[in-house]
Design a protein around this motif. Structure first.
Motif, PDB file in Angstrom:
ATOM      1  N   LYS A  86      13.868  48.431  21.661  1.00  0.00           N
ATOM      2  CA  LYS A  86      14.755  49.600  21.560  1.00  0.00           C
ATOM      3  C   LYS A  86      14.350  50.738  22.492  1.00  0.00           C
ATOM      4  O   LYS A  86      15.101  51.685  22.662  1.00  0.00           O
ATOM      5  CB  LYS A  86      14.734  50.150  20.119  1.00  0.00           C
ATOM      6  N   SER A 138      19.233  50.163  13.923  1.00  0.00           N
ATOM      7  CA  SER A 138      20.455  49.693  14.576  1.00  0.00           C
ATOM      8  C   SER A 138      20.064  48.998  15.887  1.00  0.00           C
ATOM      9  O   SER A 138      19.126  49.416  16.565  1.00  0.00           O
ATOM     10  CB  SER A 138      21.391  50.868  14.834  1.00  0.00           C
ATOM     11  N   ASN A 172      20.513  48.804  19.005  1.00  0.00           N
ATOM     12  CA  ASN A 172      20.914  49.426  20.270  1.00  0.00           C
ATOM     13  C   ASN A 172      19.697  50.086  20.885  1.00  0.00           C
ATOM     14  O   ASN A 172      18.719  50.350  20.190  1.00  0.00           O
ATOM     15  CB  ASN A 172      21.993  50.495  20.012  1.00  0.00           C
ATOM     16  N   SER A 185      25.617  52.554  18.406  1.00  0.00           N
ATOM     17  CA  SER A 185      25.224  51.422  17.561  1.00  0.00           C
ATOM     18  C   SER A 185      26.212  50.254  17.727  1.00  0.00           C
ATOM     19  O   SER A 185      27.388  50.469  17.987  1.00  0.00           O
ATOM     20  CB  SER A 185      25.211  51.843  16.088  1.00  0.00           C
TER      21      SER A 185
HETATM   22 MG    MG Z   1      20.176  53.973  15.169  1.00  0.00          MG
END
Ligand code: MG
Ligand code: TXA
Length: 342
Positions: free
Chosen positions: A46, A140, A142, A148
């Protein structure tokens, strides 16, 4: 990265791998919550700062006292009313829970998703994991600060650099809520009053009605306890502005002739006046549930189309719209100089 079946996903998690897990809110990037090496992979994928805590996803029958301590009756009431579902509770963490998953916080975020694929994944993982309780840490899926994902394709698009086998993706169809869970802090930092840290599909009014008393909400923290609470977050790559209908109409009128920019305008209803030829109008749903379900897919879609700017008509201000307005406001804030760079 490959699309996985359930058995492969469970095996991958047991080996410390990453699995994209569909939930009713958004897709999560899941790993074994009790495996520090697996957690590190989430932060790396991430590109998220290590002090931003992760939510641990658990089964409905999980033992809360394994993960948290000093659990107030308000937490039990909210669990009873809203789990499984799009609600995350912040509680004091149990002493043995590692700082890796809580980002160094003394608290832990717990959520019990309702999506059948998430439920099956958590249940099968919990059953198969030797020792521990089988929670899945999942932010999430992303990159930090970006929009997201609400479909498996969004996740594929988000992590092109993850080689085959590094990330297994479970396809559970489009997320039905479309906006991240409501987060309620029941670790009672403010004189015993629960605090809504992130608005979501479950509204403040619903929470107050279950608890039978007012809660605090909209509290902004200067520290990064809730990364989604940074003023700038959830942002597309294309410049996004949220304008009142009146301001949007005025903008369109002033660009009617000279419109050199290619602009997408997201509106509740078309305008009667002529639109500049370089402006494309998109109708958005007029109720908050449909708007929330479609919001991130729409932003991702518009982001692909090489617009110079996205102009979004300001939704109504009522409480039912607070989660949508929160996410739109943070997306727009990414393009205002001097805001946090989430
Ligand atoms: Mg998030
Ligand atoms: O709907 C959701 O909540 C989705 C799905 C995948 O479950 N997850 C999600 O995770 O939105 P994430 O990491 O993108 O956002 C979770 C937020 C973060 O802003 C994080 O800082 C906050 O929850 N959070 C997690 N643990 C916390 C804690 N102990 N104290 C305060 N905030 C916490």
């Amino acid at each position: 990265m490959v699309s996985a079946d359930m058995a492969a996903a469970v095996a991958h998690l047991l080996q410390g791998g990453l699995v994209a897990m569909p939930t009713e809110t958004v897709y999560g990037l899941a790993a074994d919550a009790e495996n520090p090496e697996a957690i590190k992979k989430i932060y790396a994928a991430k590109q998220r700062p290590a002090d931003h805590p992760l939510i641990v996803h658990i089964a409905p029958e999980a033992d809360l006292t394994y993960w948290a301590r000093n659990i107030p009756s308000a937490a039990r009431q909210l669990v009873e009313a809203f789990w499984p579902g799009p609600l995350t509770l912040i509680l004091p963490k149990a002493h043995h829970i590692s700082d890796h998953v809580t980002g160094g916080q003394p608290t832990i975020g717990l959520r019990c998703p309702s999506h059948p694929v998430a439920r099956e994944l958590i249940a099968r993982f919990a059953q198969a994991r030797p020792g521990g309780q089988g929670g899945l840490a999942a932010p999430s899926a992303n990159k930090f600060g970006q929009v997201s994902p609400t479909t498996a394709d969004h996740v594929r698009h988000e992590f092109p650099e993850l080689a085959d086998q590094a990330l297994l993706i479970l396809d559970g169809g489009p997320s039905q809520v479309g906006i991240e869970s409501t987060i309620v802090d029941v670790s009672m930092p403010k004189a015993g009053t629960p605090t809504v840290l992130r608005p979501g599909h479950i509204t403040v009014a619903q929470i107050e009605s279950v608890l039978g008393r007012p809660v605090l909400s909209g509290v902004q923290s200067a520290s990064p306890r809730v990364s989604g609470s940074l003023k700038a977050h959830y942002a597309p790559r294309t410049v996004l502005r949220v304008l009142s209908r009146q301001a949007l109409r005025a903008w369109l009128a002033s660009h009617a002739k000279d419109g050199a920019e290619k602009v997408a305008a997201v509106v509740f209803a078309p305008f009667e006046d002529a639109c500049p030829p370089t402006v494309r109008l998109y109708r958005c749903p007029d109720n908050p549930d449909d708007y929330g379900r479609n919001l991130y897919a729409m932003l991702r879609d518009l982001d692909q189309q090489n617009y110079d700017m996205l102009l979004v008509e300001q939704p109504p201000q009522g409480p039912a719209w607070s989660a949508v307005n929160d996410r739109l406001g943070r997306a727009a804030a990414a393009f205002i100089p001097s805001q946090d760079a989430g």
